[in-house]
Design a protein around this motif. Structure first.
Motif, PDB file in Angstrom:
ATOM      1  N   LEU A 136       0.710  -1.242   0.090  1.00  0.00           N
ATOM      2  CA  LEU A 136       0.333   0.435  -0.124  1.00  0.00           C
ATOM      3  C   LEU A 136       0.525   1.530  -0.105  1.00  0.00           C
ATOM      4  N   PRO A 137       0.213   2.577  -0.018  1.00  0.00           N
ATOM      5  CA  PRO A 137       1.109   3.686  -0.157  1.00  0.00           C
ATOM      6  C   PRO A 137       1.736   3.345   1.451  1.00  0.00           C
ATOM      7  N   ARG A 138       1.129   3.133   2.104  1.00  0.00           N
ATOM      8  CA  ARG A 138       1.613   3.647   3.336  1.00  0.00           C
ATOM      9  C   ARG A 138       0.680   2.407   4.422  1.00  0.00           C
ATOM     10  N   LYS A 139       0.868   2.145   5.414  1.00  0.00           N
ATOM     11  CA  LYS A 139       0.430   1.621   7.047  1.00  0.00           C
ATOM     12  C   LYS A 139      -0.731   1.785   6.779  1.00  0.00           C
ATOM     13  N   PHE A 140      -2.081   0.752   7.158  1.00  0.00           N
ATOM     14  CA  PHE A 140      -3.476   1.773   7.375  1.00  0.00           C
ATOM     15  C   PHE A 140      -3.644   0.836   8.771  1.00  0.00           C
ATOM     16  N   LYS A 141      -4.699   1.226   9.102  1.00  0.00           N
ATOM     17  CA  LYS A 141      -4.601   0.452  10.437  1.00  0.00           C
ATOM     18  C   LYS A 141      -6.482   1.060  10.795  1.00  0.00           C
ATOM     19  N   ILE A 142      -6.899  -0.157  11.165  1.00  0.00           N
ATOM     20  CA  ILE A 142      -8.019  -0.156  11.589  1.00  0.00           C
ATOM     21  C   ILE A 142      -8.576  -0.063  12.916  1.00  0.00           C
ATOM     22  N   ALA A 143      -9.508   0.103  13.167  1.00  0.00           N
ATOM     23  CA  ALA A 143     -10.115  -0.147  14.369  1.00  0.00           C
ATOM     24  C   ALA A 143     -11.495  -0.438  15.076  1.00  0.00           C
ATOM     25  N   VAL A 144     -11.842  -1.141  15.706  1.00  0.00           N
ATOM     26  CA  VAL A 144     -13.532  -1.038  15.380  1.00  0.00           C
ATOM     27  C   VAL A 144     -13.927  -1.523  17.115  1.00  0.00           C
ATOM     28  N   THR A 145     -14.903  -0.652  17.706  1.00  0.00           N
ATOM     29  CA  THR A 145     -15.573  -0.603  18.503  1.00  0.00           C
ATOM     30  C   THR A 145     -17.128  -0.468  19.118  1.00  0.00           C
ATOM     31  N   GLY A 146     -17.315  -1.503  20.267  1.00  0.00           N
ATOM     32  CA  GLY A 146     -18.896  -1.674  20.011  1.00  0.00           C
ATOM     33  C   GLY A 146     -19.971  -0.794  21.226  1.00  0.00           C
ATOM     34  N   SER A 147     -19.524   0.387  21.342  1.00  0.00           N
ATOM     35  CA  SER A 147     -19.573   1.129  22.587  1.00  0.00           C
ATOM     36  C   SER A 147     -19.829   2.369  21.972  1.00  0.00           C
ATOM     37  N   PRO A 148     -20.837   3.082  22.127  1.00  0.00           N
ATOM     38  CA  PRO A 148     -20.726   3.940  22.047  1.00  0.00           C
ATOM     39  C   PRO A 148     -19.740   5.099  22.869  1.00  0.00           C
ATOM     40  N   ALA A 149     -19.242   5.018  23.604  1.00  0.00           N
ATOM     41  CA  ALA A 149     -18.251   5.512  24.396  1.00  0.00           C
ATOM     42  C   ALA A 149     -17.099   5.406  23.611  1.00  0.00           C
ATOM     43  N   ASP A 150     -16.458   4.884  23.057  1.00  0.00           N
ATOM     44  CA  ASP A 150     -15.514   4.441  21.447  1.00  0.00           C
ATOM     45  C   ASP A 150     -14.579   4.366  22.780  1.00  0.00           C
ATOM     46  N   ARG A 151     -14.107   3.236  23.481  1.00  0.00           N
ATOM     47  CA  ARG A 151     -12.581   2.862  23.936  1.00  0.00           C
ATOM     48  C   ARG A 151     -11.647   2.875  23.241  1.00  0.00           C
ATOM     49  N   ALA A 152     -12.237   3.084  21.465  1.00  0.00           N
ATOM     50  CA  ALA A 152     -10.511   2.093  20.487  1.00  0.00           C
ATOM     51  C   ALA A 152     -10.556   3.730  19.586  1.00  0.00           C
ATOM     52  N   VAL A 153     -10.433   4.916  20.007  1.00  0.00           N
ATOM     53  CA  VAL A 153     -10.335   5.875  19.398  1.00  0.00           C
ATOM     54  C   VAL A 153     -10.388   5.187  17.422  1.00  0.00           C
ATOM     55  N   THR A 154     -11.241   5.784  17.889  1.00  0.00           N
ATOM     56  CA  THR A 154     -12.115   4.965  16.004  1.00  0.00           C
ATOM     57  C   THR A 154     -11.505   6.337  15.156  1.00  0.00           C
ATOM     58  N   ALA A 155     -11.874   7.434  15.950  1.00  0.00           N
ATOM     59  CA  ALA A 155     -11.932   8.732  14.856  1.00  0.00           C
ATOM     60  C   ALA A 155     -10.328   8.722  14.524  1.00  0.00           C
ATOM     61  N   ALA A 156      -9.140   8.464  14.888  1.00  0.00           N
ATOM     62  CA  ALA A 156      -7.790   8.061  15.319  1.00  0.00           C
ATOM     63  C   ALA A 156      -7.031   7.460  14.017  1.00  0.00           C
ATOM     64  N   HIS A 157      -8.040   6.950  13.437  1.00  0.00           N
ATOM     65  CA  HIS A 157      -7.589   5.823  12.643  1.00  0.00           C
ATOM     66  C   HIS A 157      -7.618   5.818  10.969  1.00  0.00           C
ATOM     67  N   ASP A 158      -7.108   5.181  10.261  1.00  0.00           N
ATOM     68  CA  ASP A 158      -7.551   5.221   9.321  1.00  0.00           C
ATOM     69  C   ASP A 158      -8.665   5.295   8.327  1.00  0.00           C
ATOM     70  N   ILE A 159      -9.645   3.664   9.566  1.00  0.00           N
ATOM     71  CA  ILE A 159     -11.055   3.402   9.523  1.00  0.00           C
ATOM     72  C   ILE A 159     -10.941   3.181  10.591  1.00  0.00           C
ATOM     73  N   GLY A 160     -12.638   3.475  10.958  1.00  0.00           N
ATOM     74  CA  GLY A 160     -12.715   3.607  11.809  1.00  0.00           C
ATOM     75  C   GLY A 160     -14.023   3.082  12.289  1.00  0.00           C
ATOM     76  N   LEU A 161     -14.154   2.076  12.649  1.00  0.00           N
ATOM     77  CA  LEU A 161     -15.687   1.111  12.754  1.00  0.00           C
ATOM     78  C   LEU A 161     -16.826   1.340  13.894  1.00  0.00           C
ATOM     79  N   ARG A 162     -17.825   2.078  14.013  1.00  0.00           N
ATOM     80  CA  ARG A 162     -18.174   1.976  15.535  1.00  0.00           C
ATOM     81  C   ARG A 162     -19.331   1.432  15.119  1.00  0.00           C
ATOM     82  N   ILE A 163     -20.461  -0.160  15.942  1.00  0.00           N
ATOM     83  CA  ILE A 163     -21.733  -0.688  15.839  1.00  0.00           C
ATOM     84  C   ILE A 163     -22.467   0.111  15.750  1.00  0.00           C
TER      85      ILE A 163
END
Length: 559
Positions: free
Chosen positions: A162-189
């Motif tokens: 890929l052009p650079r490294k790529f990071k994905i984070a997943v959270t199952g909580s509205p509290a978002d303890r996975a810092v999804t907004a600071a990832h290349d792709i963030g997934l919020r259930i």
């Protein structure tokens, strides 16, 4: 938890066999270091400031006692008796000898672990909420889909360069303890309109030299569409991403340059192609994976001993107030074990401590452990009646510090003590801050306060989203530390604001102390946390505390 299939075991064994041959060729001189570099990066091996470093994946932060004991054995046999848990839910061994690395990888494979795709321009270790499968506020356990993404992305033929490294984070909580907004792709259930599972998809987040908060690409993507939609996103970026400048290669720059609406149009077009190609096989796989993440058999037992211990022992009571989180099952708690004893290196655990954690997980925690992105260890399922005995064991081994979320629970990258990219030290600053506030005895009065430290602009310490963020830089050969305030890693993620000129190594701890003193003086009661106070009163009072001093001009000149 997920167990390797015969295919998984065979795949990892073959990768290890290949790398063993590549290491032998490097040692005998058949490969130069430049030729060896892309091969070692594919297997998680870095060349750091002083030695090689091996980064081991802990997918979505989940471990059992058998795996933790093997990490302890590796630390003792092939390293210097400890490991370092990272903000990416990995563990790093900082001192392996190159010739030993193939043996380490084989030892990892014995317990269904590996170091594949923990480095290089590929999809990295998928991270998830460290309370996964246990949290009272959870919509759904994110680990099954994180495992599905891991299987899809591992050795994906289109996404290995890929052009650079790529990071994905997943959270199952509205509290978002996975810092999804600071990832290349963030997934919020989230819940779909029909009550089923859907995903809010964020794209283009990331920190580093150009920090950006991820933008919503899809508000409620049906679960059946998730994997082909992810494939569409990465495919679009793989074609559009900058390869002429590594500093502009991340997807956040692509989103910024083209705009979220154009990215959405391109992704939807590509998705129409990828969706047909998957034909539902991913959902068959997901159903099988989900079965591996069934909750343990929770037990019903009296909790009188727990309440009696809280009443009788103020140390135990402080620990339960600070280090426990609400569990979905009655009579249970989520236990956060601090790897931040005052003056310790954040995220480090000795081999003995790893074995202790394995023992207590087996005895009290349904044989489950999690590694948090905050560089601590979590026992997700502990009955309240077992907490007094558990706390006694943890405390006896330097693991009972009651500081989760407090001033001394600092995220810090390895900094210039280890990293070849670092421009300043992180670990000593974190240690000095923790010791200072322990001496002041105001940590619990201050309450929740997230301090994050990075030793360079790559931001491995997540300083941009710290309530107090500290960035170490080199200024004409002298370490200089910039401060940002008001960052937030949660569902309303925000980047911190820079206060002004930086501080020398001698000044940074007093500067943090002045910030905290200002907060205590300005907060509207003990219930108002630092972030709320900062948002209410703004930067001005903190800047005044930092810079309205006799040495103000000299400090500004130095910066």
């Amino acid at each position: 938890m997920y167990r390797y299939t015969d295919f998984d075991a065979g795949f990892v064994a073959e990768r290890n066999r290949q790398f063993r041959a590549q290491v032998a060729r490097r040692i005998d001189g058949s490969l130069t270091e430049d030729e060896f570099k892309p091969l070692r990066l594919m297997n998680g091996l870095y060349l750091q400031l002083h030695a090689y470093m091996l980064r081991v994946a802990i997918p979505y932060g989940t471990l059992d006692s058998r795996q933790m004991r093997q990490l302890a054995q590796i630390a003792e046999r092939w390293d210097k008796g400890y490991g370092h848990f990272t903000t990416r839910q990995n563990i790093q061994f900082n001192w392996p000898v190159l010739g030993d690395v193939p043996d380490i990888l084989d030892a990892l494979a014995e317990v269904e672990m590996h170091a594949i795709q923990t480095s290089g321009n590929t999809i990295r270790n998928v991270t998830a909420d460290h309370f996964a499968g246990a949290a009272a506020d959870e919509v759904a356990d994110p680990r099954p889909v994180a495992e599905l993404i891991r299987q899809w992305s591992t050795d994906h033929p289109e996404f290995q360069f890929l052009p650079r490294k790529f990071k994905i984070a997943v959270t199952g909580s509205p509290a978002d303890r996975a810092v999804t907004a600071a990832h290349d792709i963030g997934l919020r259930i989230v819940r779909a309109a029909d009550g089923g599972i859907a995903y809010q998809v964020l794209v283009g987040g990331g920190l580093g030299r150009t920090p950006m908060i991820g933008k919503v690409l899809h508000d409620a993507l049906p679960e059946a569409d998730l994997l082909p939609y992810l494939e569409a996103i990465v495919s679009v970026w793989n074609l559009l991403g900058r390869r002429d400048n590594k500093y502009k290669a991340r997807i956040k720059i692509t989103v910024h340059e083209h705009g979220i609406d154009e990215i959405r149009r391109l992704v939807e077009a590509r998705f129409a192609e990828t969706r047909a190609a998957f034909s539902g096989i991913d959902q068959v796989m997901l159903a099988g994976i989900r079965a591996a993440f069934a909750p343990p058999a929770f037990r019903d037992a009296p909790v009188d001993a727990y309440h009696a211990a809280r009443d009788a022992d103020p140390v135990f009571r402080a620990w339960t107030d600070s280090n426990l989180a609400a569990h979905r099952a009655e009579g249970y708690a989520i236990v956060q074990v601090s790897l931040k004893a005052h003056g310790a290196t954040p995220g480090d655990a000795s081999a003995l401590q790893m074995r202790v954690l394995a023992d207590v997980a087996e005895r009290y925690g349904h044989d489950e452990l999690r590694i948090s992105h905050e560089q601590n260890v979590v026992l997700p399922h502990v009955h309240l009646s077992d907490l007094p005995a558990l706390h006694a064991i943890l405390r006896a081994h330097g693991l009972g510090t009651a500081n989760i979320g407090k001033v001394s629970d600092i995220i810090a990258c390895p900094g210039m003590d280890y990293c070849a990219l670092a421009t300043a030290r992180s670990i000593p600053v974190a240690q000095e801050i923790a010791l200072r506030f322990d001496a002041l005895k105001i940590e619990h009065q201050v309450g929740d306060l997230k301090i994050k430290i990075s030793g360079c602009i790559n931001a491995c310490g997540h300083h941009h989203v710290g309530h107090i963020g500290i960035l170490g830089l080199d200024r004409a050969g002298v370490e200089n530390y910039q401060i940002t305030l008001g960052g937030d890693q949660g569902p309303d993620a925000a980047l911190g604001q820079r206060t002004g000129p930086g501080f020398s190594a001698d000044e940074i701890v007093p500067a943090v102390e002045r910030i905290v003193e200002t907060y205590l003086a300005e907060r509207a009661g003990a219930e108002e946390d630092f972030l709320a106070t900062f948002r209410r009163i703004g930067m001005a009072p903190f800047k005044a505390a930092l810079y309205d001093a006799p040495d103000k001009e000299a400090r500004a000149d130095a910066a």
